[in-house]
Design an enzyme around this catalytic site. Structure first.
Site, PDB file in Angstrom:
ATOM      1  CE  LYS A 113      -4.726  -0.608  -0.506  1.00 14.87           C
ATOM      2  NZ  LYS A 113      -4.857  -1.515  -0.875  1.00 14.87           N
ATOM      3  CE  LYS A 195      -5.370  -9.773  -3.039  1.00 17.01           C
ATOM      4  NZ  LYS A 195      -7.208  -9.289  -1.898  1.00 17.01           N
ATOM      5  CE  LYS A 198     -14.614  -6.533  -0.875  1.00 15.85           C
ATOM      6  NZ  LYS A 198     -13.509  -5.837   0.305  1.00 15.85           N
TER       7      LYS A 198
HETATM    8  P1  ADP Z   1     -10.651  -7.494  -1.228  1.00 11.43           P
HETATM    9  O1  ADP Z   1      -9.192  -7.792  -1.475  1.00 11.43           O
HETATM   10  O2  ADP Z   1     -10.445  -7.920  -2.972  1.00 11.43           O
HETATM   11  O3  ADP Z   1     -10.802  -6.168  -0.891  1.00 11.43           O
HETATM   12  P2  ADP Z   1     -11.018  -8.254   1.149  1.00 11.43           P
HETATM   13  O4  ADP Z   1      -9.660  -7.772   1.694  1.00 11.43           O
HETATM   14  O5  ADP Z   1     -12.042  -7.221   1.960  1.00 11.43           O
HETATM   15  O6  ADP Z   1     -11.290  -7.920   0.002  1.00 11.43           O
HETATM   16  O7  ADP Z   1     -10.928  -9.654   1.983  1.00 11.43           O
HETATM   17  C1  ADP Z   1     -12.241 -10.041   2.154  1.00 11.43           C
HETATM   18  C2  ADP Z   1     -11.760 -12.115   2.082  1.00 11.43           C
HETATM   19  O8  ADP Z   1     -11.220 -12.360   0.275  1.00 11.43           O
HETATM   20  C3  ADP Z   1     -10.342 -12.148   3.276  1.00 11.43           C
HETATM   21  O9  ADP Z   1     -10.760 -12.787   3.880  1.00 11.43           O
HETATM   22  C4  ADP Z   1      -9.181 -11.914   1.918  1.00 11.43           C
HETATM   23  O10 ADP Z   1      -8.088 -12.858   2.074  1.00 11.43           O
HETATM   24  C5  ADP Z   1     -10.167 -12.875   0.660  1.00 11.43           C
HETATM   25  N1  ADP Z   1      -9.594 -12.321  -0.283  1.00 11.43           N
HETATM   26  C6  ADP Z   1      -9.255 -10.833  -1.743  1.00 11.43           C
HETATM   27  N2  ADP Z   1      -9.408 -11.459  -2.624  1.00 11.43           N
HETATM   28  C7  ADP Z   1      -9.329 -13.190  -2.641  1.00 11.43           C
HETATM   29  C8  ADP Z   1      -8.627 -13.660  -3.588  1.00 11.43           C
HETATM   30  N3  ADP Z   1      -8.158 -13.250  -4.803  1.00 11.43           N
HETATM   31  N4  ADP Z   1      -8.961 -14.928  -3.482  1.00 11.43           N
HETATM   32  C9  ADP Z   1      -8.790 -15.794  -2.063  1.00 11.43           C
HETATM   33  N5  ADP Z   1      -9.036 -15.216  -0.854  1.00 11.43           N
HETATM   34  C10 ADP Z   1      -9.088 -13.707  -1.490  1.00 11.43           C
END
Ligand code: ADP
Ligand code: TRP
Length: 333
Positions: A113, A195, A198
């Protein structure tokens, strides 16, 4: 019902996607029948990137609606919003006294970040892992269903729990990342870079609210090539990714069929992608439609939030009182 307490959260930073579902929510739904569960929307965590207030509010409602649409039952689990629980920031403050600048600066998510938003390297980003640890420890959480990207944060939570216990006496269990049976999941993005997420990589991420047309378009555009030239050759990463996605939503025979055509150099990626899109639509469209109807019912969402807040505060206030007492911050009894 098992004894171990389950806690997990999802940030309110945008639309939920396949990674959230297969990395986290699929486990939530399975765990709700077997463990006492606390699931929440991590709205404080999303403030690190300074979202627009109106968008933040809508995202909180949406994450709740999407969780319910995916099968979470607010009667079975405690479903709440992080900022509704004032005990969390209080424990966060306490844990910050046990967290060292050096270890926080070394956290991979902080370094990422700091690189991607150099103009906004705020203290909330640095202490993201202590807030996350407070989220878990406030309910004495032991199992934390999350995707692979959260492994390091969980390791830090264990360190903070250990440090507290060592200094003030046994109080917190050491939380661990949880996934049923197999390894933690990482759902790759469709362009082969990192990966699904969001807030980044929107065209390479499949969202739970994507329309059928969007799903088809994104999958069609996923990286592929002319196909292998020699039998049983090694699969490039981006093709492995397509097969991984197919494994999540398609029948076993379908996956086997395309694997076999790959091995015999007869694969047509166009056909594979159309099949993948079709199966993906079958998986996503019911969740999308259900989310829309839940999200329209703001009164229902608010009722669920309020009930969750009450239950979560009951557990949180007990833990915080115990922690304060152990530290010596308790004067009036
Ligand atoms: P993002 O990274 O998309 O903003 P969050 O940080 O809010 O999402 O993550 C919420 C949950 O989803 C966490 O448990 C995170 O490990 C899981 N997660 C987010 N992206 C992935 C991914 N591409 N593959 C597997 N798990 C994921
Ligand atoms: N940091 C997690 C993520 O980005 C979200 C989160 C916040 C969380 N607090 C948590 C996950 C507590 C599990 C437990 O994905």
């Amino acid at each position: 019902m098992n004894q171990e307490i389950v806690v997990s959260g999802i940030r309110s930073t945008g639309n939920l996607h396949l990674g959230n579902y297969f990395g986290a929510m699929k486990n939530y739904v399975k765990m709700q029948d077997e463990y006492p569960c606390y699931f929440f929307v991590a709205d404080y965590h999303s403030l690190t990137t300074h979202p627009e207030p109106a968008a933040l509010k809508q995202n909180v409602y949406k994450v709740l609606a999407e969780n319910i649409a995916c099968g979470l039952d607010p009667e079975k689990v405690t479903l709440y919003v992080q900022s509704d629980i004032p005990e969390i920031p209080e424990l966060y403050l306490i844990l910050n006294m046990l967290a060292y600048k050096g270890e926080l600066e070394k956290t991979a998510s902080f370094k990422d970040k700091a690189r991607s938003q150099p103009d906004n390297v705020n203290a909330g980003l640095l202490t993201y892992p202590t807030l996350m640890s407070a989220d878990i420890m406030i309910h004495k959480g032991q199992y934390v269903p999350v995707g692979k990207d959260q492994e390091q944060h969980l390791e830090m939570a264990r360190n903070f729990a250990q440090r507290f216990n060592h200094r003030y006496g046994e109080t917190f269990p050491e939380p661990e990342a949880f996934n049923f049976g197999t390894q933690l999941v990482k759902i790759p993005s469709l362009d082969g870079n990192g990966k699904m997420s969001k807030s980044e990589n929107e065209n390479a991420t499949i969202y739970l609210c994507d329309t059928d047309e969007q799903i088809i378009k994104k999958i069609k555009k996923a990286k592929s090539d002319q196909g292998p030239l020699t039998e049983f050759s090694e699969m490039p990463d981006y093709i492995v990714n397509l097969f991984d996605l197919m494994q999540l939503v398609s029948a076993k025979e379908t996956v086997e069929h395309f694997k076999s055509t790959f091995n015999h150099c007869t694969i047509r990626y166009g056909d594979m992608k159309m099949q993948l899109a079709e199966d993906m639509i079958k998986f996503i469209s019911p969740i999308r439609e259900k989310t829309i109807s839940i999200k329209e019912d703001t009164a229902l969402i608010q009722k669920i939030m309020k009930a969750g807040k009450e239950k979560a505060r009951e557990s949180a206030s007990k833990t915080l009182a115990e922690a304060r007492k152990k530290i010596g911050i308790h004067f009036y009894c």
